[in-house]
Design an enzyme around this catalytic site. Structure first.
Site, PDB file in Angstrom:
ATOM      1  CB  SER A 135      37.026  32.147  39.158  1.00  0.00           C
ATOM      2  OG  SER A 135      38.196  31.804  38.451  1.00  0.00           O
ATOM      3  CE1 TYR A 148      35.299  35.354  35.039  1.00  0.00           C
ATOM      4  CE2 TYR A 148      37.513  34.619  35.591  1.00  0.00           C
ATOM      5  CZ  TYR A 148      36.164  34.365  35.474  1.00  0.00           C
ATOM      6  OH  TYR A 148      35.671  33.119  35.812  1.00  0.00           O
TER       7      TYR A 148
END
Length: 257
Positions: A135, A148
């Site tokens: 990401s 995350y």
């Protein structure tokens, strides 16, 4: 293919079925069997010659990883592409996300990705490709996405180092680092579960089809990192030069717009 039942994973299956003609079989792995069966039906509509092996598994469970390893040992497949797309994220601060949820993120985003890669590597050879779905969050610390972002930073660094280790075997590793993707479950779930409204908008979000098409092309080129869109490319460049404290301050401003 892990995380194949929805989102990016599902789109990767569709794209590979239509464009990667050297692939004869796809193993699709996710928790939800009914979703995987839908994926298999969709593949048949695209490419009737391509076989899809449905493997409903929870990759946070060690016994399921053992089962995958045993299947690999029995069948000894020639793996041309490994895509680790399984993962999830929670939005909120340390008090809003519990211990078990934080641990589950780390288990799936980090440990499961590494273990699946280790299981598959003995069956990969020259010309094989690995795509680790990271990401743009991997490029800096993100308050309210702390676990995350940290898990994706782990996977990003692991991918970059593994690429060097596997270069002698001719196996290419690409860390895929997309920005927000509007047509996956991440945004809708984040909006439902973000009790404090810490992220109000997801501007300039990409589409799953665009991310998949772009990242597969980058993988074929052998690029170490795929930033499949202008926003994530700019973020990657900025994170190399702008101090983390300033980047976090900019993030705090942007998420309140």
């Amino acid at each position: 293919m892990t995380g194949a039942s929805s989102g990016l994973g599902r789109e990767y299956v569709r794209r590979i079925a239509s464009c990667e003609r050297e692939i004869e079989e796809i193993w699709v792995i996710a928790r939800r069997k009914e979703r995987l069966e839908e994926v298999r039906s969709n593949v048949r509509e695209i490419n009737q010659e391509l076989h899809v092996c449905v493997l409903p598994m929870d990759l946070t469970q060690e016994k399921e990883l053992d089962r995958l390893e045993e299947k690999m040992y029995r069948e000894k497949p020639e793996i041309r592409i490994l895509i680790n797309a399984a993962g999830f994220g929670k939005v909120g601060n340390y008090a809003e996300i519990g211990r078990k949820e934080s641990g589950a993120m780390i288990d799936l985003n980090c440990r499961a990705a590494v273990e699946v890669t280790q299981i598959c590597l003995p069956y990969m050879g020259k010309g094989s490709r690995i795509l680790q779905i990271c990401s743009t969050a991997a490029f800096q610390p993100f308050p309210r996405l702390n676990v995350y972002a940290a898990s994706k930073a782990f996977l990003y660094r692991y991918s970059r180092a593994l690429r060097i280790e596997l270069s002698g075997r001719g196996i290419r590793v690409t860390a895929v680092c997309p920005y927000w993707i509007r047509d996956t479950e991440f945004i809708s779930i984040a909006e439902q579960e973000d009790r404090s409204g810490s992220i109000r908008h997801f501007p300039l979000a990409s589409s799953a089809a665009s991310v998949v098409k772009w990242s597969l092309a980058d993988s074929r080129l052998g690029l170490p990192v795929s930033t499949p869109g202008p926003v994530c490319l700019l973020h990657r460049i900025a994170a190399k030069f702008v101090p983390s404290e300033l980047m976090m301050g900019l993030w705090a401003l942007i998420r309140r717009l």
